[in-house]
Write an enzyme that holds these catalytic residues in place. Sequence first.
Site, PDB file in Angstrom:
ATOM      1  N   TYR A  36       0.859  -1.192   0.000  1.00 25.08           N
ATOM      2  CA  TYR A  36       0.000   0.000   0.000  1.00 25.08           C
ATOM      3  C   TYR A  36       0.893   1.238   0.000  1.00 25.08           C
ATOM      4  O   TYR A  36       1.929   1.251  -0.659  1.00 25.08           O
ATOM      5  CB  TYR A  36      -0.956  -0.073   1.200  1.00 25.08           C
ATOM      6  CG  TYR A  36      -2.172   0.808   1.058  1.00 25.08           C
ATOM      7  CD1 TYR A  36      -2.988   0.707  -0.067  1.00 25.08           C
ATOM      8  CD2 TYR A  36      -2.500   1.734   2.026  1.00 25.08           C
ATOM      9  CE1 TYR A  36      -4.099   1.514  -0.223  1.00 25.08           C
ATOM     10  CE2 TYR A  36      -3.619   2.544   1.893  1.00 25.08           C
ATOM     11  CZ  TYR A  36      -4.406   2.440   0.759  1.00 25.08           C
ATOM     12  OH  TYR A  36      -5.502   3.241   0.619  1.00 25.08           O
ATOM     13  N   LYS A  91     -21.546 -19.480  -9.955  1.00 27.01           N
ATOM     14  CA  LYS A  91     -20.839 -19.322 -11.223  1.00 27.01           C
ATOM     15  C   LYS A  91     -19.397 -18.891 -10.974  1.00 27.01           C
ATOM     16  O   LYS A  91     -18.467 -19.392 -11.617  1.00 27.01           O
ATOM     17  CB  LYS A  91     -21.568 -18.274 -12.077  1.00 27.01           C
ATOM     18  CG  LYS A  91     -21.178 -18.271 -13.551  1.00 27.01           C
ATOM     19  CD  LYS A  91     -21.656 -19.547 -14.226  1.00 27.01           C
ATOM     20  CE  LYS A  91     -21.418 -19.532 -15.721  1.00 27.01           C
ATOM     21  NZ  LYS A  91     -22.592 -19.149 -16.485  1.00 27.01           N
ATOM     22  N   GLU A 133     -25.309 -13.054 -17.275  1.00 25.09           N
ATOM     23  CA  GLU A 133     -25.932 -14.288 -16.774  1.00 25.09           C
ATOM     24  C   GLU A 133     -27.391 -14.048 -16.407  1.00 25.09           C
ATOM     25  O   GLU A 133     -27.717 -13.054 -15.740  1.00 25.09           O
ATOM     26  CB  GLU A 133     -25.172 -14.764 -15.531  1.00 25.09           C
ATOM     27  CG  GLU A 133     -25.489 -16.173 -15.101  1.00 25.09           C
ATOM     28  CD  GLU A 133     -24.817 -17.219 -15.966  1.00 25.09           C
ATOM     29  OE1 GLU A 133     -25.281 -18.368 -15.921  1.00 25.09           O
ATOM     30  OE2 GLU A 133     -23.844 -16.909 -16.665  1.00 25.09           O
ATOM     31  N   ASP A 134     -28.265 -14.944 -16.850  1.00 20.75           N
ATOM     32  CA  ASP A 134     -29.660 -14.976 -16.382  1.00 20.75           C
ATOM     33  C   ASP A 134     -30.379 -13.643 -16.560  1.00 20.75           C
ATOM     34  O   ASP A 134     -31.053 -13.145 -15.646  1.00 20.75           O
ATOM     35  CB  ASP A 134     -29.704 -15.425 -14.914  1.00 20.75           C
ATOM     36  CG  ASP A 134     -29.278 -16.870 -14.734  1.00 20.75           C
ATOM     37  OD1 ASP A 134     -29.152 -17.577 -15.747  1.00 20.75           O
ATOM     38  OD2 ASP A 134     -29.058 -17.299 -13.587  1.00 20.75           O
ATOM     39  N   ASP A 159     -25.716 -17.690 -21.189  1.00 23.54           N
ATOM     40  CA  ASP A 159     -26.973 -18.378 -21.499  1.00 23.54           C
ATOM     41  C   ASP A 159     -27.166 -18.503 -23.005  1.00 23.54           C
ATOM     42  O   ASP A 159     -27.812 -19.444 -23.476  1.00 23.54           O
ATOM     43  CB  ASP A 159     -28.160 -17.628 -20.889  1.00 23.54           C
ATOM     44  CG  ASP A 159     -28.029 -17.509 -19.384  1.00 23.54           C
ATOM     45  OD1 ASP A 159     -27.918 -18.544 -18.725  1.00 23.54           O
ATOM     46  OD2 ASP A 159     -28.018 -16.377 -18.876  1.00 23.54           O
ATOM     47  N   ALA A 192     -37.281 -19.911 -29.132  1.00 26.76           N
ATOM     48  CA  ALA A 192     -36.586 -18.841 -29.855  1.00 26.76           C
ATOM     49  C   ALA A 192     -36.217 -17.698 -28.923  1.00 26.76           C
ATOM     50  O   ALA A 192     -36.431 -16.520 -29.224  1.00 26.76           O
ATOM     51  CB  ALA A 192     -37.452 -18.336 -31.013  1.00 26.76           C
ATOM     52  N   GLY A 193     -35.676 -18.050 -27.763  1.00 25.24           N
ATOM     53  CA  GLY A 193     -35.149 -17.072 -26.835  1.00 25.24           C
ATOM     54  C   GLY A 193     -33.650 -16.938 -27.005  1.00 25.24           C
ATOM     55  O   GLY A 193     -33.093 -17.248 -28.075  1.00 25.24           O
ATOM     56  N   ALA A 194     -32.975 -16.511 -25.949  1.00 20.33           N
ATOM     57  CA  ALA A 194     -31.539 -16.248 -26.022  1.00 20.33           C
ATOM     58  C   ALA A 194     -30.755 -17.489 -26.445  1.00 20.33           C
ATOM     59  O   ALA A 194     -29.951 -17.449 -27.380  1.00 20.33           O
ATOM     60  CB  ALA A 194     -31.048 -15.745 -24.668  1.00 20.33           C
ATOM     61  N   ALA A 195     -30.986 -18.614 -25.768  1.00 18.83           N
ATOM     62  CA  ALA A 195     -30.220 -19.823 -26.070  1.00 18.83           C
ATOM     63  C   ALA A 195     -30.564 -20.375 -27.448  1.00 18.83           C
ATOM     64  O   ALA A 195     -29.674 -20.718 -28.235  1.00 18.83           O
ATOM     65  CB  ALA A 195     -30.481 -20.875 -24.997  1.00 18.83           C
ATOM     66  N   ASN A 285     -34.855 -27.068 -18.167  1.00 23.88           N
ATOM     67  CA  ASN A 285     -34.422 -27.445 -16.824  1.00 23.88           C
ATOM     68  C   ASN A 285     -35.361 -26.854 -15.776  1.00 23.88           C
ATOM     69  O   ASN A 285     -35.795 -25.711 -15.919  1.00 23.88           O
ATOM     70  CB  ASN A 285     -32.995 -26.919 -16.575  1.00 23.88           C
ATOM     71  CG  ASN A 285     -31.996 -28.038 -16.402  1.00 23.88           C
ATOM     72  OD1 ASN A 285     -32.346 -29.138 -15.986  1.00 23.88           O
ATOM     73  ND2 ASN A 285     -30.745 -27.756 -16.713  1.00 23.88           N
TER      74      ASN A 285
END
Length: 384
Positions: A36, A91, A133-134, A159, A192-195, A285
């Site tokens: 420091y 994660k 994420e999510d 995702d 037909a979403g993100a994944a 899932n």
Amino acid sequence: MDISQKSLEKHYEWKGKIEVISRASIKDKEDLSICYTPGVAEPCMAIAEDGNKVYDLTRRSNLVAVVTDGTAVLGLGDIGPEAAMPVMEGKCALFKSFADVDAFPICVDSKDPSEIVDAVALISKSFGGINLEDISAPRCFQIERELKRRCDVPVFHDDQHGTAIVTVAALINAAKVIEKEPSDMTIVVNGAGAAGISIAKLLVRMGFGNVMMCDTRGIIYRGAPWLNPFKREIAEMTNLEERRGTLAQGMKGADVFIGVSKPGIVTKEMVSSMAGKAIVFPMANPVPEIMPELALEAGAFVVGTGRSDFPNQINNVLAFPGVFKGALAVRAKDITEEMKVAAAYGISSVLDPQELAPDRILPDPFDPRVVPAVSKAVMEASII
């Protein structure tokens, strides 16, 4: 005790799955002066003169922000940023355990894409990479696109892209098992979403055959009146035969079904209507579109899910630790399409041909060959 109750008890015991450990030993006044003030002024000035030295003089070179707004957490939906924290901590623990990459959870209390982008962009100088994420679709597409534009570090929505990479890796090896050329396959992607959109884009990019996307209205085709901008974009590159109809109609004669949608929407009759040696990946899932045993009874030859209690778990942990480890190693500014393709081939290459079987198309997440194979592939693709 079931796994859910045991997990709750362990979380009470852990009181958090991550902590900060000092890499610097501070045991006396000299250590304090070096770590420091006043000694720390010297690395500060070195970075002020050459910004790139931040990667040599701080932990930014190995630090990832795991960012969520809590709107699409696992199968739980919009539970908010506080309730998302256990997943984000998990994660971060996976990053460290599998790839020795340090990660920190950032839970943003906003559903406004512009506010989320501003918040993450303004703290991005602390990190070597951003893992989204999510975050619910279609907002996640806008958030990722804007962050890629504003940040000088790789931004990766796991995702979307992690799921796509592992799914395609599984399909590469499944095609070998059933002895069919990927370019000859008809593939139905439901959800037909993100994944789903990311999977379809990667399949098209890698030269797989006729890819058809389905949503709750059925097969997506060019000019369909219900499509949002992101679905219109994917409609331009899929469904080459311009087919229309329901999911059941789309699955007739198809070689592959990939589900990233809802539980129980695929019947045994729908699987039976597929081509011989069908590949079925119901990945909703925790309850898949069709249970594996039912798909196998209906004639599926290779079945993979997102669950750990069945063979062929299609798990993002096979991708994101190695992807970020490789990207951080070369100080990549972006995770490109070429890097995603390389990662998919890297995962699929871990298993030798003699190791492949209908119930073994992917390596185990704990296989020590996975992260080195993926990170090496990503590094090489980033240099080309």
